[in-house]
Structures are given as structure tokens and as C-alpha cells.
Scaffold this motif. Structure first.
Motif, PDB file in Angstrom:
ATOM      1  N   SER A  37       0.810  -1.215   0.000  1.00 23.37           N
ATOM      2  CA  SER A  37       0.000   0.000   0.000  1.00 23.37           C
ATOM      3  C   SER A  37       0.841   1.261   0.000  1.00 23.37           C
ATOM      4  CB  SER A  37      -0.922   0.004   1.228  1.00 23.37           C
ATOM      5  OG  SER A  37      -1.760  -1.116   1.194  1.00 23.37           O
ATOM      6  N   ALA A  38       2.144   1.097  -0.007  1.00 18.79           N
ATOM      7  CA  ALA A  38       3.012   2.265   0.099  1.00 18.79           C
ATOM      8  C   ALA A  38       3.035   3.099  -1.164  1.00 18.79           C
ATOM      9  CB  ALA A  38       4.436   1.825   0.444  1.00 18.79           C
ATOM     10  N   SER A  39       2.367   2.589  -2.184  1.00 19.95           N
ATOM     11  CA  SER A  39       2.314   3.351  -3.425  1.00 19.95           C
ATOM     12  C   SER A  39       1.316   4.488  -3.351  1.00 19.95           C
ATOM     13  CB  SER A  39       1.950   2.432  -4.592  1.00 19.95           C
ATOM     14  OG  SER A  39       0.713   1.814  -4.325  1.00 19.95           O
ATOM     15  N   ALA A  40       0.882   4.787  -2.124  1.00 16.38           N
ATOM     16  CA  ALA A  40      -0.117   5.840  -1.945  1.00 16.38           C
ATOM     17  C   ALA A  40       0.321   7.156  -2.562  1.00 16.38           C
ATOM     18  CB  ALA A  40      -0.396   6.028  -0.449  1.00 16.38           C
ATOM     19  N   LYS A  41       1.602   7.452  -2.445  1.00 19.56           N
ATOM     20  CA  LYS A  41       2.088   8.725  -2.969  1.00 19.56           C
ATOM     21  C   LYS A  41       1.891   8.822  -4.482  1.00 19.56           C
ATOM     22  CE  LYS A  41       5.589   9.454   0.639  1.00 19.56           C
ATOM     23  NZ  LYS A  41       7.025   9.576   0.931  1.00 19.56           N
ATOM     24  N   TYR A 162      -5.411  10.144   1.184  1.00 18.74           N
ATOM     25  CA  TYR A 162      -4.313   9.586   1.965  1.00 18.74           C
ATOM     26  C   TYR A 162      -3.831  10.659   2.928  1.00 18.74           C
ATOM     27  CZ  TYR A 162      -4.234   5.831  -1.462  1.00 18.74           C
ATOM     28  OH  TYR A 162      -4.597   4.772  -2.252  1.00 18.74           O
ATOM     29  N   THR A 163      -3.358  10.255   4.049  1.00 14.72           N
ATOM     30  CA  THR A 163      -2.813  11.230   4.993  1.00 14.72           C
ATOM     31  C   THR A 163      -1.566  11.861   4.386  1.00 14.72           C
ATOM     32  OG1 THR A 163      -1.593   9.439   6.077  1.00 14.72           O
ATOM     33  CG2 THR A 163      -3.712  10.080   7.039  1.00 14.72           C
ATOM     34  N   PRO A 164      -1.212  13.070   4.819  1.00 15.35           N
ATOM     35  CA  PRO A 164      -0.055  13.759   4.241  1.00 15.35           C
ATOM     36  C   PRO A 164       1.230  12.948   4.278  1.00 15.35           C
ATOM     37  CG  PRO A 164      -1.351  15.301   5.527  1.00 15.35           C
ATOM     38  CD  PRO A 164      -1.953  13.945   5.760  1.00 15.35           C
ATOM     39  N   ASP A 165       1.401  12.107   5.308  1.00 13.73           N
ATOM     40  CA  ASP A 165       2.619  11.299   5.384  1.00 13.73           C
ATOM     41  C   ASP A 165       2.454   9.927   4.734  1.00 13.73           C
ATOM     42  OD1 ASP A 165       0.950  10.024   7.143  1.00 13.73           O
ATOM     43  OD2 ASP A 165       2.222  10.303   8.912  1.00 13.73           O
ATOM     44  N   SER A 166       1.299   9.699   4.100  1.00 14.97           N
ATOM     45  CA  SER A 166       1.018   8.454   3.351  1.00 14.97           C
ATOM     46  C   SER A 166       1.037   7.206   4.232  1.00 14.97           C
ATOM     47  CB  SER A 166       2.029   8.276   2.207  1.00 14.97           C
ATOM     48  OG  SER A 166       1.920   9.320   1.276  1.00 14.97           O
ATOM     49  N   THR A 167       0.757   7.350   5.507  1.00 19.66           N
ATOM     50  CA  THR A 167       0.744   6.185   6.398  1.00 19.66           C
ATOM     51  C   THR A 167      -0.661   5.652   6.642  1.00 19.66           C
ATOM     52  OG1 THR A 167       0.598   7.596   8.363  1.00 19.66           O
ATOM     53  CG2 THR A 167       2.818   6.969   7.597  1.00 19.66           C
TER      54      THR A 167
END
Length: 820
Positions: A37-41, A162-167
């Protein structure tokens, strides 16, 4: 221990399943979940977090951060909580008056299921997970288990931001709580049918609140339905209820399960192992228990009492009246005596509710707090539900529920069953010492449920009946070996029995069961390693009735019955009836209040009749009864044994003298003339006919026929029982006496019951009944009775009695030959 994998599947209401230690199939490890899911950015087309969650948002941080923006509810779900096991518990927080006939109350749990939040492209799905079926990862059958236990998707929501920090991802979950989702709904299909529910009215359904805590999220939402026949007329075609949804994060470090054994009573979780060496799936159960681990393991191994790392703590509801709080606390902490048997001290603690200054985060809805809730309701009940981790059986939290009007139940029972012997019971204002002690023991009973113990209705049969008249015995051992039995008031004690105990208390079985379930076994690396030790503890107590368990369900074993006292049910009921006969003439005086009517008299008198019925049923169960002693194949002796014929004959003699004679003592004019204009004849008819129906139940008669064939011993046959019963019920016929109205009703009920068996076969061709000896028995008895009636019908000078005999002959003839 070989790692096991649990397959995923639909769970209607999780009360089953756990898995051995190991990785779940289909569950990504933490690193995989985050990287997937880290591809949120890189995602595009999403709303900016700050534009979606504005400064006007009402937010609450916790496991998930919840946001209310206008009329929408958003969950901010950390990526590292995706694919994690969570328990979704659905409760009814508030109900309309009369809902479910008064048996569904605020706090009632309607569903419990394990879910996982999983990311699927631009969507987050809520999947329902089952832990009932398992297989080893390396096993070929594992693929089949997986394929046949596919996870359903309970709910799906689009990722909004997504949250600003993508977490974390942000999803709109409003429709989960505002639409009709069957898996978390408070209206069962039977209640929908009962109230003729048409549809959910979305204009009157809304989310009331959402709160997030470190390990759980709580959402309350109002559901309003259009219904043609709501519980009460004044509800104007509407049913509204407040639902509470709890999302609880299950622990990563799983408790080691303990294998269940039906010789010791525990609530259990069922599961199937498809890698069993047996030629079938291996079905077994684990017990439900709190996780208690010794703080000082070496001291614990030396046999010293040690505090647990995390004790069980119950907080009192802030609504609990202060005068009752000491009794509630005692009822909770009484269990420390049992936990000491298991090697723990201070294992369970009762606390007053903290003030806002002491604990600003305290909330009864927070899964970190177990609470004894005090409910202002006319419901006369108490409950001890708990929330468990279905993977291991670990109890996560528990809320004991005490309904205010339960005090009324115990006040009335104490007057009825102890009034003849105990002056303190002869008032509607039961003294605080006595009612407080009763409340203490009710709380202890419900805490027992919350610790994992079910009812043990067999416990009371361990004590000799006459021992309950002994002060020294009852003060030391109580009324029964287990607080988990229904044996609330000592109705065996007689006037003149000084200093006996009248109220139940914890007993030796409770200490034994807690030790068996909670003693920590440091050397055991898996549940199988514990089995030898656990079996040895059971075998050590085998043969001692004090340590036997019986649920009381099925109505077959007379030693396992609700509210029964002592090993001899006939003698106990004789003592109980003797006391009721002394209480009845005093009820007007004991229940009267200046300036009040006779509602209290009516209520207590009605409950007294129900207790009389209970004493009668305790005796009936001996007839065709079968004792059950739970054993395994390595123990000598049988599991099932018919009640000896002497006891069965004694039971029939008791019934003839007490159930099937006119209860003149009950027909007290001083009472009846104050509470009703008529109804006494119908009431007695109902009592006697229902007792007769219970006695002549088809399953009971079939057991008696079977016992004749299976036993080489002299048994009480169904033919003998019917002969004894007929001669008792029709004693006036054989003694040429007139019959009063009450006995005429009873005799008609006897004939009608026998005729019903014959007519059922004739009208419906009921092969199940026709293939047994029951119909032949009833035909034979009717023919014999008809012959006796014809011979003796004119031996009385009482006209109505003679008409009665003629009517019975006509009923028998019509039943045996409806075409004549």
C-alpha cells in the motif's frame, strides 16, 4: 508444534474456532501489507487530505482516527492495521419498550465476527474471517480448505484520500452504519416477521457518535424501521433502536489455547483440524478464559501464590447505587478464593468508577475496561456476557449486566421459599443484609459466566438432601458445590432448623474448575502438552459427585435440574411443599401495605404457584429418567444409567398425592377473594394438565420402553407406571366416591392426552409415533379404563359424577373409533 493455518470463511455469529500458534493463510506479514500500500504517494485523482478533513471536522484519535465532517463519518485507517484481525461486536444499546417480548434488552449482543480491512486498488474491503476450519500450510488438503472457506466481503468503500505522510487511508464509512447491513443489524428475521417490518427509513437513521480508543473503535447509530405491528401501539408504526458497533483489535501475541473436556464445564470454541490422522476431520473444542500469566514464574513454580502480570479488573457502573456497591465488589472478588487454588493472588479486582480527574479516558464502551453495568429497567434478570478472541478462546473484556428489577425477583423468592423458616423473609422490604447477600451471589454467578463457566445444574445433587437442614453443613459448604447451579434459596430447611444458610454461595466445584482452567503450566509448549496433567486432575476427582458436571439441558437427568436441591428430588419437593403450605395463609399479611391495593399479593401468589410447579417437575423427571455421568473410554463404568425403579415408583406416589389431588391448601379464600373474581378452577386445571402432559411425554415413555429392553435389572415399566397413575387419578372411581370439579378436569385431561396419541396417528398417519409402543400403551389403557367405567359408573349417588363417568366413556369411544 507444527504450524497450523486457518482458512477463511463466513461467520454468522462467532462463538467458534481458534487456531494453533502460527501464521494465518492469506494474511500478509506486516512488511508486505505496508509495501503493498506504500504506493499511496503515486496514486492520483484523490482529494487532498486537508480539503476532505477540514478544520471543522470533529476528530477522535485512537486505533483508527475518526472524523465527522458535516453529516459524514470517515475512518482514517493506518496502513499497518490493514490485514489485521479485528473483532466486530454488534450490540443493541437502546431498545423500544416491549421489544422482543421483554427478552431483548439494552446491552444484548446480536452478532460477533472477525473482520480484516484489506486494500484492493482504490477500495478498502471489510472481509469476514472464520477460524473454525484449519489445515497445515504444507499439507495438500490445505488448498481444499481454502477453496471451501472463501471470505465474504461485508462492506466496501472507496479510498477518498491519503494522509499527508502516506501512512493511512481515509474512507467514508457512513453507509456502513446508515444503510441496512444484515451482519450488524439488530433486527433478526424472526423479529422482522413478528413486527411486520417493511423497510429501513433512512431519513430517520443516522450516526449518533464515534469514539476511538487505543485498541477499539465504538460507533453508535440509530436505526429506524417502518413496521405495521411494532412492540407497543404507542410506537406509531415505528421501531427505533440505538446500535453499538465495537471494532476491537485482536492481540498479535496469541494466548496458548486450552483443550476443553466435557467432564469439566466450560464455555468453548469449536474447531476442525483437517490434518488429523483420524479418518475424518478432527473436531475438538478449546475453552474460553482470560489470559493469566504469573508475574514471578519461579515463585509460581515453587507453589507460592503469585500475582498475574495483568489481573482481571471490573469497574462498577457510575449508575450503581452506592448502598449496593460493597455487595457488587464482594461478588466480584469472591472469585479470588478460587484463583488462589490456581496459584494466583489478587487475580480479580473490583473498582469504583474513576472520576474524570482520575482517568479522563474512562468509558464503559472502551474495550480496555470491563464494567458491571447497572441498568434501570423493569427486566428481572442479570447476565455475564464476554467478548472473546475466537482464534484462541482468550476473553478480551466482559460487561456484567444487572437489571434493577432483579431485586424484585429475589425479594419474592426469599419470601416464598424461606418465609416459613426465616422471619427476615416475611416482608416486602427484605432487610439489607439478606438482599445484599443475594445480590452479591448473583454478581458472583454472573462473573463466573464471564470467567468462562457455564451453568452446572448437576452440582446440587451432590449433597444429601437432609444435610441442607444442618447449620454446620450449610454454613461450610453452602446449598450446592457450585455457585453456577440454579439453587438460590434453601427451601429444604424447615421451621426450627436453627442457623442454617438460606442463600447460595461459592463451593468446592468452583475452586476445582478454576484451577483446571486457569492454572498456568509453564512446561507445556502447546495445548497437547497440557492434556496429561489436565486428565490427571479429573481422574483424581472421578466418582466424587461434588466434582461432577451436568448442564441440565435435555430434561433427562433428574440430578441436573434448575432450582433443584439435594440428591433426593422427591424428599426435597416434600420439604418445599411443606413450607409453601405454611407460607400461603400468611401472604395477605406479609404483602399488605396501608393505602395500597393487592397487586403485590397477586404477584407473589402467582410466583408461589410457579414454584410449586417447579417442585412437581423436579419429581416428574425421575420417571423414565436417566442418570448421566460424563466419562472417557479409560474410565470404568457406564455413562448412562436408568433411575432405579424404586425411585420412579416413589415419584409416581408423590405425584398422585401432591400434583394430582386437589390442592386445597393453595385455594385460600383470603387470597383469592382479594385478587380475582374467578379463575381458580382454570388455574388448577392448567397446572395439573401441564404436569400430566409432561409426565406422559412421548420421549419419556419411549425411554421407559427402551430401558426395559436394555437393562437386565428389574425396571419400572411403562405399563406399571400407567396402571399406578390411572389408579391414583381415578381413585374416586375405584372407591365409589364423588368427584369434585378440580378432579373432573384432571381426569378429562388424562383421557384427552391418551386419546390425542391415538388420534394423531389416525388423522396424520404419524409414522414416528405409530412405530413405537406408545400408541399401543394408550389404546390398552383407554380400553381398560372404559371397562372399569362401565362396571362402576352407577355406583355413585352424585349426579354430576355419574354424568362425568358417562362423558369419559363417550370420549374414549370417539377417540378409539372416530367413525362409529
Amino acid at each position: 508444534m507444527i504450524k497450523k493455518l486457518t482458512a477463511v470463511g463466513l461467520v454468522a455469529a462467532i462463538s467458534v474456532g481458534c487456531q494453533s500458534q502460527g501464521k494465518l493463510f492469506g494474511k500478509k506479514n506486516d512488511q508486505e501489507a505496508v509495501s503493498a500500500s506504500a504506493s499511496a504517494k503515486e496514486e492520483s485523482g484523490k482529494t487532498s487530505y486537508n480539503k476532505l478533513i477540514t478544520s471543522e471536522a470533529k476528530s477522535d484519535k485512537g486505533m483508527f482516527t475518526t472524523h465527522f465532517v458535516d453529516d459524514k463519518l470517515y475512518f482514517e485507517i493506518p496502513l499497518d492495521l490493514l490485514e489485521k484481525d479485528m473483532l466486530l461486536v454488534s450490540r443493541i444499546a437502546k431498545v423500544p419498550s416491549g421489544f422482543g417480548g421483554g427478552y431483548v434488552n439494552a446491552g444484548s449482543k446480536v452478532n460477533e465476527q472477525v473482520v480484516r480491512w484489506t486494500k484492493r486498488g482504490d477500495f478498502v474491503d471489510v472481509k469476514v474471517i472464520s477460524f473454525k476450519n484449519e489445515s497445515e500450510e504444507e499439507s495438500p488438503i490445505y488448498k481444499s480448505v481454502l477453496a471451501n472457506n472463501f471470505s465474504p466481503i461485508l462492506y466496501s468503500a472507496e479510498v477518498k484520500a491519503y494522509t499527508p505522510d502516506s501512512t493511512a487511508v481515509v474512507v467514508d464509512v457512513s453507509s456502513l452504519f446508515e444503510d441496512e447491513v444484515a451482519a450488524i443489524d439488530g433486527l433478526s428475521s424472526s423479529l422482522r416477521k413478528r413486527y411486520k417490518v417493511k423497510k429501513l427509513d433512512k431519513t430517520r437513521s443516522y450516526i449518533e457518535s464515534a469514539h476511538s480508543y487505543p485498541k477499539n473503535v465504538e460507533v453508535k447509530h440509530v436505526m429506524t424501521y417502518e413496521a405495521e405491528e411494532p412492540p407497543e401501539r404507542g410506537q406509531a408504526g415505528t421501531i427505533s433502536m440505538l446500535m453499538n458497533q465495537s471494532m476491537v483489535l485482536l492481540p498479535e501475541d496469541r494466548m496458548q489455547p486450552r483443550l476443553a473436556d466435557d467432564r469439566v464445564g466450560w464455555f468453548t470454541v469449536e474447531k476442525y483440524d483437517y490434518n488429523s490422522d483420524e479418518l475424518k476431520s478432527d473436531e475438538y473444542e478449546i475453552i474460553r478464559k482470560w489470559r493469566l500469566v504469573p508475574k514471578d514464574m519461579e515463585a509460581y513454580k515453587r507453589g507460592e501464590l503469585v500475582e498475574p502480570v495483568k489481573p482481571i479488573v471490573y469497574y462498577l457502573d457510575p449508575a450503581t447505587p452506592k448502598k449496593w456497591r460493597p455487595y457488587f465488589k464482594q461478588g466480584i472478588e469472591d472469585w479470588n478464593v478460587a484463583f488462589e487454588k490456581a496459584g494466583f493472588k489478587n487475580a480479580i479486582i473490583a473498582k469504583d468508577p474513576p472520576t474524570a480527574e482520575e482517568d479522563p479516558e474512562f468509558s464503559p464502551e472502551d474495550v480496555r475496561y470491563s464494567v458491571v453495568r447497572y441498568v434501570a429497567s423493569t427486566t428481572r434478570n442479570a447476565m455475564g456476557p464476554s467478548v472473546i478472541d475466537p482464534r484462541t478462546g482468550e476473553i478480551i473484556e466482559s460487561d456484567i449486566i444487572w437489571y434493577h428489577n432483579h431485586l424484585r425477583s429475589y425479594r419474592n423468592r426469599f419470601m416464598i421459599e424461606a418465609g416459613a423458616q426465616n422471619p427476615a423473609a416475611r416482608t416486602l422490604n427484605t432487610p439489607e443484609a439478606e438482599i445484599g447477600e443475594m445480590m452479591r451471589m448473583v454478581i458472583a454467578h454472573e462473573v463466573g459466566h464471564a470467567l468462562g463457566l457455564p451453568h452446572n445444574m448437576k452440582a446440587s445433587a451432590a449433597y444429601p438432601t437432609d444435610s441442607l437442614r444442618s447449620a454446620s453443613f450449610t454454613q461450610e459448604y453452602g446449598l450446592t458445590p457450585s455457585i453456577m447451579d440454579y439453587a438460590r434459596v434453601n427451601y429444604v430447611a424447615q421451621p426450627g432448623d436453627e442457623d442454617v444458610r438460606f442463600i447460595r454461595m461459592m463451593g468446592p466445584y468452583d475452586l476445582y474448575a478454576i484451577n483446571w482452567g486457569y492454572r498456568y503450566l509453564p512446561e507445556a509448549k502447546n495445548p497437547e502438552d497440557e492434556k496429561t496433567t489436565l486428565d490427571a486432575w479429573i481422574l483424581e476427582k472421578a466418582g466424587d459427585p461434588v466434582y461432577e458436571f451436568g448442564s441440565g439441558y435435555g430434561g433427562v437427568d433428574p440430578q441436573a435440574q434448575r432450582e433443584s436441591l439435594g440428591a433426593d428430588q422427591v424428599k426435597a419437593s416434600e420439604y418445599g411443599l411443606a413450607n409453601l403450605k405454611k407460607v400461603v395463609p400468611n401472604l395477605v399479611e406479609w404483602t399488605s401495605r396501608e393505602g395500597s391495593g393487592f397487586e403485590e399479593l397477586d404477584e407473589v401468589y402467582s410466583e408461589l404457584i410457579n414454584m410449586w410447579r417447579g417442585y412437581i417437575y423436579h419429581v416428574i423427571t425421575n420417571v423414565g429418567g436417566v442418570y448421566e455421568t460424563r466419562k472417557t473410554a479409560d474410565q470404568e463404568g457406564v455413562v448412562y444409567e436408568a433411575v432405579p425403579q424404586g425411585k420412579q415408583r416413589k415419584a409416581i406416589n408423590f405425584l398422585t398425592s401432591n400434583a394430582f389431588t386437589t390442592p386445597e391448601w393453595l385455594l385460600n379464600d383470603e387470597i383469592l377473594d382479594r385478587i380475582e373474581s374467578d379463575g381458580a378452577i382454570d388455574r388448577v386445571q392448567n397446572l395439573q394438565s401441564r404436569a400430566l402432559d409432561y409426565l406422559l411425554d412421548e420421549d419419556r415413555l419411549k425411554r421407559m420402553f427402551e430401558n426395559e429392553q436394555r437393562s437386565s435389572k428389574d425396571v419400572y415399566s411403562a405399563v406399571e407406571m400407567m396402571k399406578d397413575l390411572r389408579q391414583g387419578i381415578f381413585s374416586e372411581l375405584y372407591q365409589s366416591k364423588e368427584v369434585d370439579a378440580y378432579r373432573r378436569n384432571l381426569q378429562r385431561a388424562y383421557v384427552d392426552t391418551a386419546v390425542d396419541y391415538v388420534e394423531q396417528v389416525q388423522a396424520e398417519g404419524d409414522e414416528e409415533i405409530a412405530s413405537t409402543d406408545v400408541v399401543a400403551l394408550m389404546r390398552g389403557e383407554l380400553q381398560k379404563l372404559k371397562s372399569d367405567l362401565n362396571q362402576r359408573k352407577n355406583r355413585t349417588g352424585d349426579t354430576i359424577t355419574r354424568y362425568h363417568w358417562q362423558d369419559l366413556i363417550a370420549r374414549i369411544e370417539a377417540g378409539l373409533d372416530p367413525e362409529a
